[in-house]
Design an enzyme around this catalytic site. Sequence first.
Site, PDB file in Angstrom:
ATOM      1  N   SER A 171      18.952  -2.110 -32.747  1.00 28.19           N
ATOM      2  CA  SER A 171      19.115  -0.725 -32.290  1.00 28.19           C
ATOM      3  C   SER A 171      20.020  -0.728 -31.074  1.00 28.19           C
ATOM      4  CB  SER A 171      17.732  -0.189 -31.892  1.00 28.19           C
ATOM      5  OG  SER A 171      17.834   1.048 -31.228  1.00 28.19           O
ATOM      6  N   TYR A 221       9.574  -1.156 -26.959  1.00 27.87           N
ATOM      7  CA  TYR A 221      10.552  -1.052 -28.054  1.00 27.87           C
ATOM      8  C   TYR A 221      11.820  -1.807 -27.658  1.00 27.87           C
ATOM      9  CZ  TYR A 221      13.364   1.042 -31.841  1.00 27.87           C
ATOM     10  OH  TYR A 221      14.148   1.243 -32.956  1.00 27.87           O
TER      11      TYR A 221
HETATM   12  N1  LIG Z   1      16.259   6.063 -37.038  1.00 30.99           N
HETATM   13  C1  LIG Z   1      16.881   5.624 -35.945  1.00 30.99           C
HETATM   14  O1  LIG Z   1      17.383   6.423 -35.119  1.00 30.99           O
HETATM   15  C2  LIG Z   1      17.008   4.138 -35.687  1.00 30.99           C
HETATM   16  C3  LIG Z   1      17.872   3.723 -34.677  1.00 30.99           C
HETATM   17  C4  LIG Z   1      17.975   2.381 -34.393  1.00 30.99           C
HETATM   18  C5  LIG Z   1      17.254   1.469 -35.114  1.00 30.99           C
HETATM   19  N2  LIG Z   1      16.408   1.876 -36.101  1.00 30.99           N
HETATM   20  C6  LIG Z   1      15.629   0.860 -36.818  1.00 30.99           C
HETATM   21  O2  LIG Z   1      15.828   1.019 -38.197  1.00 30.99           O
HETATM   22  C7  LIG Z   1      14.724   0.455 -38.897  1.00 30.99           C
HETATM   23  C8  LIG Z   1      14.293   1.410 -40.006  1.00 30.99           C
HETATM   24  O3  LIG Z   1      13.812   2.595 -39.447  1.00 30.99           O
HETATM   25  P1  LIG Z   1      14.141   4.046 -40.024  1.00 30.99           P
HETATM   26  O4  LIG Z   1      14.877   4.755 -38.971  1.00 30.99           O
HETATM   27  O5  LIG Z   1      14.705   3.956 -41.382  1.00 30.99           O
HETATM   28  O6  LIG Z   1      12.666   4.695 -39.993  1.00 30.99           O
HETATM   29  P2  LIG Z   1      11.601   5.010 -41.149  1.00 30.99           P
HETATM   30  O7  LIG Z   1      12.159   6.011 -42.091  1.00 30.99           O
HETATM   31  O8  LIG Z   1      10.341   5.330 -40.420  1.00 30.99           O
HETATM   32  O9  LIG Z   1      11.465   3.623 -41.913  1.00 30.99           O
HETATM   33  C9  LIG Z   1      10.643   2.580 -41.463  1.00 30.99           C
HETATM   34  C10 LIG Z   1      10.252   1.741 -42.657  1.00 30.99           C
HETATM   35  O10 LIG Z   1       9.425   0.665 -42.201  1.00 30.99           O
HETATM   36  C11 LIG Z   1       8.294   0.612 -43.043  1.00 30.99           C
HETATM   37  N3  LIG Z   1       7.151   0.036 -42.365  1.00 30.99           N
HETATM   38  C12 LIG Z   1       6.452   0.524 -41.302  1.00 30.99           C
HETATM   39  N4  LIG Z   1       5.440  -0.273 -41.015  1.00 30.99           N
HETATM   40  C13 LIG Z   1       5.465  -1.291 -41.921  1.00 30.99           C
HETATM   41  C14 LIG Z   1       4.674  -2.437 -42.146  1.00 30.99           C
HETATM   42  N5  LIG Z   1       3.625  -2.742 -41.361  1.00 30.99           N
HETATM   43  N6  LIG Z   1       4.992  -3.251 -43.178  1.00 30.99           N
HETATM   44  C15 LIG Z   1       6.045  -2.967 -43.965  1.00 30.99           C
HETATM   45  N7  LIG Z   1       6.848  -1.914 -43.795  1.00 30.99           N
HETATM   46  C16 LIG Z   1       6.554  -1.093 -42.775  1.00 30.99           C
HETATM   47  C17 LIG Z   1       8.031   2.035 -43.464  1.00 30.99           C
HETATM   48  O11 LIG Z   1       7.327   2.088 -44.721  1.00 30.99           O
HETATM   49  P3  LIG Z   1       5.740   2.197 -44.927  1.00 30.99           P
HETATM   50  O12 LIG Z   1       5.242   3.192 -43.925  1.00 30.99           O
HETATM   51  O13 LIG Z   1       5.638   2.655 -46.351  1.00 30.99           O
HETATM   52  O14 LIG Z   1       5.188   0.809 -44.721  1.00 30.99           O
HETATM   53  C18 LIG Z   1       9.445   2.523 -43.691  1.00 30.99           C
HETATM   54  O15 LIG Z   1       9.884   2.169 -44.970  1.00 30.99           O
HETATM   55  C19 LIG Z   1      13.651   0.166 -37.842  1.00 30.99           C
HETATM   56  O16 LIG Z   1      13.659  -1.222 -37.564  1.00 30.99           O
HETATM   57  C20 LIG Z   1      14.144   0.963 -36.637  1.00 30.99           C
HETATM   58  O17 LIG Z   1      13.698   0.393 -35.423  1.00 30.99           O
HETATM   59  C21 LIG Z   1      16.286   3.199 -36.418  1.00 30.99           C
END
Ligand SMILES: NC(=O)c1ccc[n+]([C@@H]2O[C@H](COP(=O)([O-])OP(=O)(O)OC[C@H]3O[C@@H](n4cnc5c(N)ncnc54)[C@H](OP(=O)(O)O)[C@@H]3O)[C@@H](O)[C@H]2O)c1
Length: 254
Positions: free
Chosen positions: A149, A162
Amino acid sequence: MTTPLDGTVALITGASSGIGEATARALAAQGAKVAVAARRLERLERLAAEIGGQGHTALAIQADIADQARAIAAVDRTVDELGRLDIVVNNAGVMLLGPIEGAPTEEWDRMIDLNLKGLINTTHAALPHLLSAAEDSERGCADVVNISSVAGRVSRAGSGVYNLTKHGVGAFSESLRQELAARKVRSTLIEPGAVETELTDHLRDGVREQVRERLAGVHALDASDIADAIAYAVTRPWHVCLNEILIRPTEQRG
Ligand SMILES: NC(=O)c1ccc[n+]([C@@H]2O[C@H](COP(=O)([O-])OP(=O)(O)OC[C@H]3O[C@@H](n4cnc5c(N)ncnc54)[C@H](OP(=O)(O)O)[C@@H]3O)[C@@H](O)[C@H]2O)c1
Protein backbone atom coordinates in the site's frame (compact mmCIF):
# COMPACT_ATOMS: atom_id res chain seq x y z
CA MET A 1 -4.98 -18.03 -29.85
CA THR A 2 -2.18 -18.28 -27.28
CA THR A 3 -2.04 -15.90 -24.35
CA PRO A 4 1.02 -15.06 -22.19
CA LEU A 5 0.02 -17.15 -19.17
CA ASP A 6 -1.13 -20.28 -21.01
CA GLY A 7 -0.09 -23.38 -19.06
CA THR A 8 0.42 -21.49 -15.81
CA VAL A 9 -1.43 -21.68 -12.49
CA ALA A 10 -1.97 -18.68 -10.19
CA LEU A 11 -3.15 -18.62 -6.58
CA ILE A 12 -4.79 -15.36 -5.53
CA THR A 13 -5.62 -14.82 -1.86
CA GLY A 14 -8.43 -12.50 -0.82
CA ALA A 15 -10.18 -13.07 -4.14
CA SER A 16 -13.79 -12.87 -2.95
CA SER A 17 -13.90 -9.09 -3.51
CA GLY A 18 -11.95 -6.02 -4.58
CA ILE A 19 -8.42 -6.22 -5.92
CA GLY A 20 -8.15 -10.01 -5.58
CA GLU A 21 -11.37 -10.64 -7.49
CA ALA A 22 -10.29 -8.28 -10.30
CA THR A 23 -6.85 -9.90 -10.40
CA ALA A 24 -8.35 -13.37 -10.79
CA ARG A 25 -10.31 -12.14 -13.81
CA ALA A 26 -7.25 -10.42 -15.28
CA LEU A 27 -4.90 -13.40 -14.91
CA ALA A 28 -7.51 -15.85 -16.21
CA ALA A 29 -7.96 -13.62 -19.27
CA GLN A 30 -4.20 -13.96 -19.86
CA GLY A 31 -4.55 -17.76 -19.85
CA ALA A 32 -3.69 -18.71 -16.26
CA LYS A 33 -5.72 -21.30 -14.38
CA VAL A 34 -6.64 -19.48 -11.18
CA ALA A 35 -7.17 -20.72 -7.63
CA VAL A 36 -9.17 -18.12 -5.72
CA ALA A 37 -8.96 -18.22 -1.93
CA ALA A 38 -10.80 -16.36 0.85
CA ARG A 39 -13.34 -17.11 3.59
CA ARG A 40 -16.60 -16.34 1.72
CA LEU A 41 -17.07 -19.50 -0.35
CA GLU A 42 -20.26 -18.39 -2.07
CA ARG A 43 -18.55 -15.30 -3.51
CA LEU A 44 -15.60 -17.41 -4.67
CA GLU A 45 -17.86 -19.98 -6.31
CA ARG A 46 -19.74 -17.24 -8.15
CA LEU A 47 -16.44 -15.82 -9.43
CA ALA A 48 -15.16 -19.27 -10.41
CA ALA A 49 -18.39 -19.94 -12.33
CA GLU A 50 -18.07 -16.59 -14.15
CA ILE A 51 -14.44 -17.30 -15.11
CA GLY A 52 -15.35 -20.87 -16.09
CA GLY A 53 -18.19 -19.53 -18.23
CA GLN A 54 -15.64 -17.56 -20.24
CA GLY A 55 -13.77 -20.73 -21.12
CA HIS A 56 -11.07 -20.43 -18.44
CA THR A 57 -10.38 -22.55 -15.35
CA ALA A 58 -10.97 -21.38 -11.78
CA LEU A 59 -10.94 -23.26 -8.48
CA ALA A 60 -12.68 -21.81 -5.40
CA ILE A 61 -10.83 -22.53 -2.13
CA GLN A 62 -12.38 -21.55 1.18
CA ALA A 63 -9.50 -20.63 3.46
CA ASP A 64 -8.77 -18.36 6.39
CA ILE A 65 -5.27 -17.35 5.36
CA ALA A 66 -4.53 -16.03 8.86
CA ASP A 67 -4.53 -19.66 10.00
CA GLN A 68 -1.17 -21.15 9.01
CA ALA A 69 -2.55 -24.66 8.43
CA ARG A 70 -5.32 -23.30 6.17
CA ALA A 71 -2.83 -21.18 4.21
CA ILE A 72 -0.64 -24.24 3.62
CA ALA A 73 -3.70 -26.31 2.69
CA ALA A 74 -4.75 -23.68 0.13
CA VAL A 75 -1.37 -23.93 -1.57
CA ASP A 76 -1.47 -27.76 -1.46
CA ARG A 77 -4.97 -27.88 -2.90
CA THR A 78 -4.02 -25.54 -5.75
CA VAL A 79 -1.15 -27.83 -6.72
CA ASP A 80 -3.15 -31.05 -6.22
CA GLU A 81 -6.11 -29.91 -8.31
CA LEU A 82 -4.53 -27.58 -10.89
CA GLY A 83 -1.22 -29.42 -11.24
CA ARG A 84 1.40 -26.76 -10.51
CA LEU A 85 1.94 -23.25 -9.17
CA ASP A 86 3.58 -20.42 -11.12
CA ILE A 87 2.21 -17.23 -9.58
CA VAL A 88 1.12 -16.32 -6.05
CA VAL A 89 -0.68 -13.04 -5.46
CA ASN A 90 -0.60 -12.37 -1.72
CA ASN A 91 -3.50 -9.95 -1.62
CA ALA A 92 -5.68 -10.90 1.39
CA GLY A 93 -5.54 -8.07 3.87
CA VAL A 94 -7.47 -5.97 6.36
CA MET A 95 -7.06 -2.30 7.22
CA LEU A 96 -8.31 -1.55 10.73
CA LEU A 97 -7.25 2.03 11.34
CA GLY A 98 -7.44 4.27 14.40
CA PRO A 99 -5.13 5.83 16.98
CA ILE A 100 -2.70 3.60 18.88
CA GLU A 101 -3.82 4.93 22.26
CA GLY A 102 -6.80 2.91 23.46
CA ALA A 103 -6.96 0.78 20.31
CA PRO A 104 -8.77 -2.56 20.55
CA THR A 105 -5.71 -4.76 20.28
CA GLU A 106 -7.68 -7.62 18.69
CA GLU A 107 -7.71 -5.39 15.57
CA TRP A 108 -3.89 -5.36 15.69
CA ASP A 109 -3.86 -9.15 15.99
CA ARG A 110 -6.13 -9.47 12.96
CA MET A 111 -3.88 -7.26 10.83
CA ILE A 112 -0.65 -8.93 11.95
CA ASP A 113 -2.11 -12.44 11.57
CA LEU A 114 -3.39 -11.81 8.03
CA ASN A 115 -1.36 -9.01 6.43
CA LEU A 116 1.97 -10.33 7.73
CA LYS A 117 1.74 -13.92 8.96
CA GLY A 118 -0.76 -14.98 6.29
CA LEU A 119 1.43 -13.52 3.55
CA ILE A 120 4.70 -15.02 4.78
CA ASN A 121 3.17 -18.44 5.50
CA THR A 122 1.52 -18.61 2.07
CA THR A 123 4.79 -17.62 0.43
CA HIS A 124 6.75 -20.18 2.45
CA ALA A 125 4.37 -22.99 1.45
CA ALA A 126 4.37 -21.90 -2.20
CA LEU A 127 8.12 -21.55 -2.68
CA PRO A 128 9.06 -25.16 -3.49
CA HIS A 129 6.37 -25.18 -6.21
CA LEU A 130 7.38 -21.77 -7.56
CA LEU A 131 11.02 -22.84 -7.76
CA SER A 132 10.03 -25.94 -9.76
CA ALA A 133 7.81 -23.83 -12.02
CA ALA A 134 10.65 -21.37 -12.67
CA GLU A 135 12.83 -24.30 -13.72
CA ASP A 136 10.42 -26.15 -15.95
CA SER A 137 8.00 -23.58 -17.39
CA GLU A 138 8.11 -22.13 -20.88
CA ARG A 139 8.01 -18.67 -19.30
CA GLY A 140 11.30 -19.42 -17.53
CA CYS A 141 10.25 -17.73 -14.28
CA ALA A 142 7.70 -17.71 -11.46
CA ASP A 143 6.15 -14.83 -9.54
CA VAL A 144 5.36 -13.71 -6.02
CA VAL A 145 3.23 -10.56 -6.09
CA ASN A 146 2.75 -8.94 -2.68
CA ILE A 147 0.07 -6.33 -2.18
CA SER A 148 1.32 -3.59 0.10
CA SER A 149 0.00 0.00 0.00
CA VAL A 150 1.01 3.63 -0.01
CA ALA A 151 0.81 2.88 3.73
CA GLY A 152 3.89 0.69 3.23
CA ARG A 153 5.87 3.80 2.28
CA VAL A 154 4.25 6.66 4.17
CA SER A 155 3.25 6.40 7.83
CA ARG A 156 0.59 8.63 9.32
CA ALA A 157 -1.11 9.24 12.64
CA GLY A 158 -4.06 6.90 13.07
CA SER A 159 -2.57 4.13 10.94
CA GLY A 160 0.28 2.75 13.11
CA VAL A 161 -0.24 -1.00 12.97
CA TYR A 162 -1.52 -1.02 9.38
CA ASN A 163 1.64 0.95 8.47
CA LEU A 164 3.70 -1.59 10.41
CA THR A 165 2.22 -4.51 8.50
CA LYS A 166 2.57 -2.91 5.06
CA HIS A 167 6.13 -1.66 5.70
CA GLY A 168 6.84 -5.25 6.76
CA VAL A 169 5.43 -6.58 3.49
CA GLY A 170 7.83 -4.29 1.61
CA ALA A 171 10.83 -5.41 3.64
CA PHE A 172 9.95 -9.10 3.23
CA SER A 173 9.42 -8.72 -0.53
CA GLU A 174 12.83 -7.15 -1.05
CA SER A 175 14.61 -9.88 0.96
CA LEU A 176 12.70 -12.50 -1.00
CA ARG A 177 13.64 -10.84 -4.29
CA GLN A 178 17.33 -10.91 -3.43
CA GLU A 179 17.22 -14.52 -2.19
CA LEU A 180 15.44 -15.87 -5.27
CA ALA A 181 16.72 -13.63 -8.06
CA ALA A 182 19.26 -16.13 -9.35
CA ARG A 183 16.64 -18.86 -9.44
CA LYS A 184 14.21 -16.74 -11.46
CA VAL A 185 11.41 -16.36 -8.96
CA ARG A 186 10.44 -12.70 -9.28
CA SER A 187 9.17 -10.66 -6.36
CA THR A 188 6.91 -7.73 -7.18
CA LEU A 189 5.57 -5.29 -4.61
CA ILE A 190 2.35 -3.45 -5.48
CA GLU A 191 1.56 -0.28 -3.51
CA PRO A 192 -1.93 1.01 -4.25
CA GLY A 193 -3.36 4.31 -3.10
CA ALA A 194 -7.11 4.62 -2.60
CA VAL A 195 -9.03 1.88 -4.42
CA GLU A 196 -12.82 1.58 -4.37
CA THR A 197 -13.36 -1.76 -2.58
CA GLU A 198 -14.88 -3.18 0.60
CA LEU A 199 -11.70 -2.42 2.59
CA THR A 200 -13.06 0.59 4.49
CA ASP A 201 -16.34 -1.20 5.34
CA HIS A 202 -14.54 -2.89 8.24
CA LEU A 203 -13.42 0.33 9.94
CA ARG A 204 -14.92 1.37 13.27
CA ASP A 205 -17.56 4.10 13.26
CA GLY A 206 -15.83 7.45 13.53
CA VAL A 207 -12.60 6.15 11.98
CA ARG A 208 -14.44 5.29 8.75
CA GLU A 209 -15.73 8.86 8.43
CA GLN A 210 -12.24 10.31 9.05
CA VAL A 211 -10.72 8.18 6.30
CA ARG A 212 -13.48 9.07 3.85
CA GLU A 213 -13.09 12.77 4.71
CA ARG A 214 -9.34 12.64 4.03
CA LEU A 215 -9.95 11.28 0.55
CA ALA A 216 -13.06 13.33 -0.22
CA GLY A 217 -13.09 14.61 -3.79
CA VAL A 218 -10.45 12.11 -4.94
CA HIS A 219 -11.55 9.87 -7.81
CA ALA A 220 -10.41 6.53 -6.38
CA LEU A 221 -8.86 3.76 -8.44
CA ASP A 222 -10.92 0.83 -9.58
CA ALA A 223 -9.80 -2.66 -8.49
CA SER A 224 -9.23 -3.43 -12.17
CA ASP A 225 -6.62 -0.62 -12.34
CA ILE A 226 -4.51 -2.58 -9.85
CA ALA A 227 -5.27 -5.89 -11.54
CA ASP A 228 -4.00 -4.43 -14.84
CA ALA A 229 -0.67 -3.55 -13.18
CA ILE A 230 -0.36 -7.06 -11.72
CA ALA A 231 -1.17 -8.66 -15.07
CA TYR A 232 1.41 -6.40 -16.74
CA ALA A 233 4.11 -7.36 -14.21
CA VAL A 234 3.60 -11.12 -14.51
CA THR A 235 3.44 -11.10 -18.31
CA ARG A 236 6.88 -9.49 -18.77
CA PRO A 237 9.64 -11.70 -20.20
CA TRP A 238 11.56 -13.67 -17.55
CA HIS A 239 14.50 -11.28 -17.47
CA VAL A 240 12.28 -8.29 -16.53
CA CYS A 241 11.24 -7.96 -12.89
CA LEU A 242 9.09 -5.01 -11.84
CA ASN A 243 10.33 -4.82 -8.27
CA GLU A 244 7.94 -2.20 -6.98
CA ILE A 245 4.87 -0.42 -8.38
CA LEU A 246 3.30 2.56 -6.57
CA ILE A 247 -0.10 3.53 -8.00
CA ARG A 248 -2.06 6.47 -6.62
CA PRO A 249 -5.23 8.01 -7.96
CA THR A 250 -4.16 11.08 -9.91
CA GLU A 251 -5.79 13.41 -7.39
CA GLN A 252 -4.43 11.70 -4.23
CA ARG A 253 -1.68 13.83 -2.69
CA GLY A 254 -0.43 11.91 0.37
N1 LIG B 1 -8.66 -0.57 -1.24
C1 LIG B 1 -7.58 0.20 -1.04
O1 LIG B 1 -7.68 1.45 -1.04
C2 LIG B 1 -6.23 -0.43 -0.84
C3 LIG B 1 -5.11 0.40 -0.89
C4 LIG B 1 -3.86 -0.14 -0.66
C5 LIG B 1 -3.73 -1.48 -0.42
N2 LIG B 1 -4.82 -2.29 -0.37
C6 LIG B 1 -4.62 -3.71 -0.07
O2 LIG B 1 -5.25 -4.48 -1.07
C7 LIG B 1 -5.54 -5.77 -0.54
C8 LIG B 1 -6.96 -6.17 -0.96
O3 LIG B 1 -7.88 -5.30 -0.36
P1 LIG B 1 -9.16 -4.71 -1.12
O4 LIG B 1 -8.98 -3.26 -1.15
O5 LIG B 1 -9.42 -5.45 -2.37
O6 LIG B 1 -10.28 -4.96 0.01
P2 LIG B 1 -11.46 -6.03 0.14
O7 LIG B 1 -12.43 -5.86 -0.97
O8 LIG B 1 -11.94 -5.90 1.55
O9 LIG B 1 -10.72 -7.43 -0.06
C9 LIG B 1 -10.03 -8.08 0.97
C10 LIG B 1 -10.02 -9.56 0.66
O10 LIG B 1 -9.30 -10.23 1.70
C11 LIG B 1 -10.08 -11.34 2.11
N3 LIG B 1 -9.80 -11.70 3.48
C12 LIG B 1 -10.05 -10.99 4.62
N4 LIG B 1 -9.70 -11.70 5.68
C13 LIG B 1 -9.25 -12.90 5.23
C14 LIG B 1 -8.75 -14.07 5.84
N5 LIG B 1 -8.61 -14.17 7.18
N6 LIG B 1 -8.39 -15.11 5.06
C15 LIG B 1 -8.51 -15.03 3.72
N7 LIG B 1 -8.96 -13.95 3.07
C16 LIG B 1 -9.31 -12.90 3.83
C17 LIG B 1 -11.51 -10.91 1.92
O11 LIG B 1 -12.38 -12.05 1.73
P3 LIG B 1 -13.21 -12.82 2.86
O12 LIG B 1 -13.80 -11.77 3.75
O13 LIG B 1 -14.22 -13.58 2.05
O14 LIG B 1 -12.23 -13.73 3.57
C18 LIG B 1 -11.41 -10.17 0.61
O15 LIG B 1 -11.48 -11.06 -0.47
C19 LIG B 1 -5.32 -5.68 0.97
O16 LIG B 1 -4.07 -6.29 1.27
C20 LIG B 1 -5.25 -4.18 1.21
O17 LIG B 1 -4.47 -3.87 2.34
C21 LIG B 1 -6.07 -1.79 -0.60
